[in-house]
Design an enzyme around this catalytic site. Sequence first.
Site, PDB file in Angstrom:
ATOM      1  N   LYS A  41      35.806  33.459  48.249  1.00 46.79           N
ATOM      2  CA  LYS A  41      36.561  34.541  47.616  1.00 46.79           C
ATOM      3  C   LYS A  41      35.635  35.730  47.366  1.00 46.79           C
ATOM      4  O   LYS A  41      34.492  35.541  46.927  1.00 46.79           O
ATOM      5  CB  LYS A  41      37.164  34.024  46.313  1.00 46.79           C
ATOM      6  CG  LYS A  41      38.073  34.999  45.596  1.00 46.79           C
ATOM      7  CD  LYS A  41      38.638  34.371  44.320  1.00 46.79           C
ATOM      8  CE  LYS A  41      39.638  35.266  43.613  1.00 46.79           C
ATOM      9  NZ  LYS A  41      40.176  34.654  42.386  1.00 46.79           N
TER      10      LYS A  41
ATOM     11  N   SER B   4      44.310  31.036  39.105  1.00 45.39           N
ATOM     12  CA  SER B   4      44.080  31.616  40.436  1.00 45.39           C
ATOM     13  C   SER B   4      43.553  30.679  41.514  1.00 45.39           C
ATOM     14  O   SER B   4      43.515  31.067  42.678  1.00 45.39           O
ATOM     15  CB  SER B   4      43.150  32.810  40.325  1.00 45.39           C
ATOM     16  OG  SER B   4      43.887  33.916  39.880  1.00 45.39           O
TER      17      SER B   4
ATOM     18  N   SER C 259      45.152  34.663  42.206  1.00 46.84           N
ATOM     19  CA  SER C 259      44.507  35.729  42.927  1.00 46.84           C
ATOM     20  C   SER C 259      43.673  35.260  44.117  1.00 46.84           C
ATOM     21  O   SER C 259      43.283  36.079  44.940  1.00 46.84           O
ATOM     22  CB  SER C 259      43.609  36.525  41.980  1.00 46.84           C
ATOM     23  OG  SER C 259      42.580  35.703  41.467  1.00 46.84           O
TER      24      SER C 259
END
Length: 481
Positions: free
Chosen positions: A79, A178, A154
């Site tokens: 990420k 997330s 996210s």
Amino acid sequence: MVPEINKLTVRQAVDGIRAGAFSSVELTRAVLAATAKHAALNAYIWLDAADALHQAGAADAARQAGQAGALLGVPLAIKDVLNVAGQPCTCGSKILKGYTSLYDATAIARLRAAGAIFVGRTNMDEFAMGSTTENSAYGPTRNPAAPDHVAGGSSGGSAAAVAGGLALAALGSDTGGSVRQPASFCGCVGLKPSYGRVSRYGLVSYASSLDQIGPLARTVSDAALLLGVMAGRDAMDATTLDKSVPDFAAALQGDLRGMRLGMPREYFVDGMNPEVAAAVKAAIARCQELGAEIVEVSLPHTKYAVATYYILAAAEASANLARFDGVRYGFRAAAGDSPIEMYKKTRAEGFGSEVQRRIILGTYVLSSGYYDAYYLRAQKVRTLIRRDFDAAFTQCDALLTPVTPAPAYRLGETMDDPLHMYLGDIFTVTANLAGICGLSVPCGRTRVGLPVGLQVLGPAFGEEKIIRVGAAFERSGGAVP
Ligand code: GLN
């Protein structure tokens, strides 16, 4: 070459490389081919094929020289909020465009020491604020199971990469869901460790008292493997617990006999998507068949969780994001007449609208006159939420709940209605507020094929319990197809 080696589990890939069935270079090529084929998913926002193959070549050479790291030669997706030395780190934001990481996050350094390869940077909601990856400055990520739907957020890029075969596993960060929510939306496994289990050093902070790094993987076993490599005390993060890391692999073997699993009444509510409720209840019935005793429990302060979370997360974010001022990192707006003008313009142009909303909300709840009414009160409610879990865990070993009240949204569905998006976090934010651990395991699909996840919540530093439950469920057949 073995067909679709990019879709193997991490454990299968490690075994295949060790046995000489394929090399890390071949595996990385298969992953890169998949990223090119499925570029429309927009799972990655940066990828360097030559660099990935270079890392893979080095892993193959290390293996030939007799080295045997737990993840030697395995391509992972990271990420875009975690620092990997020499790679960009934009947090999905325009304000960090052009920034290159100077060092490895501790979690990355540990994975690297175990032999992992870092293919690229996955898409995310800007600064991890959002539940759909639509708040990215680099366009939304699509759900591999249904491309007109979001991948969640996210960590949507990481979930899409794992579910779509664009990485063997990935890392995300979980401040209010997330890791678990996108895993659930895309049909893969996501694990949020207890607060303090994994070092946050090198993770760009959103809300420091809630943030944790967690793995996304195809199996509970892979998630446990990655967690085992990353976990443990780090001198660079004083909030990591100085406690020996358990053998998570051993937890994979246990069955459910003798376990008491709680169903929190407040997590099965009217207005939930009926197909999600049905899939989760079927999974709970399966756990009962596997020998678990199911008990009903209550977490009475659940109704305050979303409000509490959005006050505290915004407050912490407003302080953490003050550092992005156009001076130290990334983007700087064309200079105005004064430094103050430059700060203002940089932040107005560099941050997207959701991030600006959170900074304004966070500054408001911390300002004099409102601090007592909002921030302080939210901290008190946070304690009550934690005590709810303390009480529940005296009655059971772990909790079984849905991850979300509904399956993946259509692209664009929540964009004009942030409150609707916030409310979808109701079942995930509680674990972060309480500091406990949580796992999302695929447990079914809706009629139109959208994945549904089962959430297993365990006490702080009780990862072995959630891994045991998740692995037993998965072994029994996992998601109902
Ligand atoms: N959806 C939540 C938020 O927008 C959680 C995000 C996260 O866990 N990073 O804050």
